[in-house]
Structure formats: C-alpha cells, structure tokens
Write a protein that holds these residues in place. Structure first.
Motif, PDB file in Angstrom:
ATOM      1  N   TRP A 229      66.250 -27.090  36.757  1.00  0.00           N
ATOM      2  CA  TRP A 229      64.795 -27.340  37.247  1.00  0.00           C
ATOM      3  C   TRP A 229      64.127 -27.820  35.993  1.00  0.00           C
ATOM      4  CZ3 TRP A 229      60.324 -23.624  38.813  1.00  0.00           C
ATOM      5  CH2 TRP A 229      59.428 -24.505  39.430  1.00  0.00           C
ATOM      6  N   GLY A 232      60.296 -28.371  36.270  1.00  0.00           N
ATOM      7  CA  GLY A 232      59.460 -26.936  36.366  1.00  0.00           C
ATOM      8  C   GLY A 232      59.544 -26.350  35.260  1.00  0.00           C
ATOM      9  N   SER A 233      60.655 -26.450  34.425  1.00  0.00           N
ATOM     10  CA  SER A 233      60.688 -25.848  33.097  1.00  0.00           C
ATOM     11  C   SER A 233      59.758 -26.230  32.152  1.00  0.00           C
ATOM     12  CB  SER A 233      62.157 -26.089  32.315  1.00  0.00           C
ATOM     13  OG  SER A 233      63.078 -25.555  33.150  1.00  0.00           O
ATOM     14  N   VAL A 261      59.704 -16.751  38.933  1.00  0.00           N
ATOM     15  CA  VAL A 261      59.150 -17.892  39.651  1.00  0.00           C
ATOM     16  C   VAL A 261      60.485 -18.903  39.494  1.00  0.00           C
ATOM     17  CG1 VAL A 261      57.780 -20.254  39.237  1.00  0.00           C
ATOM     18  CG2 VAL A 261      56.674 -17.912  38.858  1.00  0.00           C
ATOM     19  N   GLY A 262      61.004 -18.737  38.273  1.00  0.00           N
ATOM     20  CA  GLY A 262      62.354 -19.726  38.161  1.00  0.00           C
ATOM     21  C   GLY A 262      63.873 -19.273  39.172  1.00  0.00           C
ATOM     22  N   CYS A 264      63.093 -17.550  42.328  1.00  0.00           N
ATOM     23  CA  CYS A 264      62.473 -17.998  43.545  1.00  0.00           C
ATOM     24  C   CYS A 264      62.958 -19.436  43.933  1.00  0.00           C
ATOM     25  CB  CYS A 264      61.114 -17.634  43.772  1.00  0.00           C
ATOM     26  SG  CYS A 264      60.704 -15.855  43.718  1.00  0.00           S
ATOM     27  N   TRP A 265      62.493 -20.383  42.708  1.00  0.00           N
ATOM     28  CA  TRP A 265      63.028 -21.693  43.010  1.00  0.00           C
ATOM     29  C   TRP A 265      64.407 -21.775  43.160  1.00  0.00           C
ATOM     30  CZ3 TRP A 265      65.907 -25.271  40.845  1.00  0.00           C
ATOM     31  CH2 TRP A 265      65.734 -26.564  41.443  1.00  0.00           C
ATOM     32  N   ALA A 266      65.375 -21.162  42.467  1.00  0.00           N
ATOM     33  CA  ALA A 266      66.808 -21.461  42.607  1.00  0.00           C
ATOM     34  C   ALA A 266      67.225 -20.678  43.830  1.00  0.00           C
ATOM     35  CB  ALA A 266      67.410 -20.409  41.543  1.00  0.00           C
ATOM     36  N   ALA A 268      65.449 -20.920  46.792  1.00  0.00           N
ATOM     37  CA  ALA A 268      65.195 -21.809  47.599  1.00  0.00           C
ATOM     38  C   ALA A 268      65.813 -23.001  47.937  1.00  0.00           C
ATOM     39  CB  ALA A 268      63.403 -22.285  47.310  1.00  0.00           C
ATOM     40  N   GLN A 269      66.664 -23.526  46.801  1.00  0.00           N
ATOM     41  CA  GLN A 269      67.425 -24.535  46.716  1.00  0.00           C
ATOM     42  C   GLN A 269      68.634 -24.334  47.643  1.00  0.00           C
ATOM     43  OE1 GLN A 269      66.104 -27.374  45.312  1.00  0.00           O
ATOM     44  NE2 GLN A 269      64.535 -25.756  45.401  1.00  0.00           N
TER      45      GLN A 269
END
Length: 269
Positions: A229, A232-233, A261-262, A264-266, A268-269
């Motif tokens: 990401w 985002g990073s 946060v990272g 949760c993003w992972a 969600a993918q």
C-alpha cells in the motif's frame, strides 16, 4: 553565526550526505573518512576565530594510566585495520556488525543503511529488518539496540542459540565504541584544549549530521519496495512525523496505531 560559516557547515553536512548516497554500497572506511574531512575543512577554513574559541576546563578526572589507554587505543586501530583487510562483508553475518561498530560514527541511525545493505536479503528478510527498526525506535535507548533483535533472527536462521546471537551481534556493534571511549578518555582533557581540535569540531559535527541524511532514503526506499500500500505508506509517514515532532505523541503509540491501520487495510483487500 555569519552567513559564510553557515554555507561552509551546510556544504560539509549535505556534501557528506550526497557522497554517501552516490557511493552505494559504501566501503567501511567511507564514514570516518568523511568525518575527518569535515574537520579538516573547518581547520583550514575556521568558522570561528581563535578569540571566540571557548577555553575547555579540566573535568577533574584522569581515567586509567596513559600506557593502558594507549594500548586500548592501539587495539582498536588494529581491529579496525583487520576488518578492512579481511573484506569483512564477504565473511558471514557477524562481521558486518563488527565493521559497523568500528567505523560508524555520527549517531545510531547511521548504522542502519550499512547493516541493511549487507544483511538483506541474503541473511535476513528486509521486512523483518524494517520491523526491527520499528521496535528499536519504540524502545528507550540507542538505535544500536536493534542488534539484539537482529541477533535473535539471525541466530534462528543459522541454527544458533538465540542468546548467543544476541551476545555476538550486540558485542560486535557496541564494544568497539566502548573500547574507543576508554582508550581516548585519559587524554580527553588535553585534546579538548587544543586549538586544532576546537576548530575541527564544527566540521566533525556537520559531517556527522550529514551521515544521517542517507538513512532516510535507504530505509524509505526499502519500505516502498516492500509495502503493498505505497500511497498509504507515504501518507502514514507524513502523519507520523506530524504527530511525533509537532504534537509530541510518544513513538510506541504512533507505531502501534499506524501498524493497526495498515493491518486493517490489508484485511480489507
């Protein structure tokens, strides 16, 4: 400080950083050579006249006998010469720690590009190395404490006992500097009084700060390559800097929250 002096010290600082970025991977002798060069420049082009150089008073401490201090200092020089002669980075994962401990001057973060260059990906995963940086920044104490984290990981990979890995990596990174302190301490009061050293000190400091510049690029480039990401990073880096430097939020809290946060993003993918 006069404008000309600012220009001189700025040139030393950013010139040092530029050279380190151009010479990659950097040989072990490059960092101390650049620091000494910075000191030589301010000896030849003093940033403060003799009348403004402060007189250094005695600390009242003499340390160990002079002969013993000289022996310790000579031992340090001998080991430093050995690490260069043996081309240490081709001799396993232990020697880079010793070489970094011998030659990395100017602050803890300076050690990160050297270790990252010669340990990843052959001896340790870049992802694990980046995690080690995060843990080291979260803990109190110097960045050199990353040697304990890396020692465990490297020991597991090599089939060693993890305590042995910690001891070897920590000793390689920390003991050279401790040895140098003991070797130089006895003569420190006399050194501080020398005009030559006092004129060299601003250049030495400017070059040492310049060594920190490449750390940001080397570590961030590795992060970009490993991040799923990237946009985002980059955003999290900017926000983390704002929270830590301006809002004074403690580092562990920022690392944990942004890590979540990272994660949760992972998911969600």
């Amino acid at each position: 400080m006069e404008a000309g002096n600012v220009v001189t010290l700025g040139a030393i600082c950013f010139g040092t950083g530029a050279i380190c970025l151009l010479v990659h991977p950097a040989p072990a002798w490059l960092n101390p050579s650049l620091i000494f060069l910075g000191g030589l420049i301010t000896i030849l082009l003093p940033v403060a006249p003799d009348a403004e150089v402060k007189h250094a008073s005695d600390t009242g401490k003499s340390g160990m006998p002079v002969w013993l201090a000289i022996c310790i200092f000579l031992l340090y020089v001998g080991v430093a010469a050995f690490t260069v002669w043996k081309d240490t980075f081709d001799h396993g994962w232990i020697m880079p720690f010793l070489t970094a401990g011998m030659f990395v001057w100017g602050g803890g973060p300076v050690v990160l590009p050297m270790l990252m260059t010669f340990l990843t990906p052959q001896w340790i995963s870049p992802t694990i190395f980046l995690a080690g940086i995060s843990f080291a920044e979260m803990m109190p104490g110097p960045v050199f404490n990353i040697s304990c984290f890396l020692g465990i990981q490297l020991a597991f990979n090599a089939g060693w006992n993890w305590l042995a890995g910690i001891a070897v990596c920590w000793a390689g990174l920390m003991l050279p500097g401790i040895t140098l302190i003991f070797g130089a301490y006895t003569l420190w009061d006399e050194l501080r009084k020398q005009r030559l050293y006092q004129h060299a000190l601003p250049g030495l400091n400017a070059a040492a700060v310049g060594l920190l510049v490449p750390t940001m690029f080397v570590v961030y480039d590795t992060l970009q390559e490993r991040s799923p990401w990237q946009a985002g990073s980059r955003a999290l880096v900017v926000l983390a800097y704002y929270l830590i430097e301006l809002c004074k939020v403690n580092v562990p809290s920022v690392v944990i929250v942004f890590g979540a946060v990272g994660f949760c993003w992972a998911l969600a993918q």
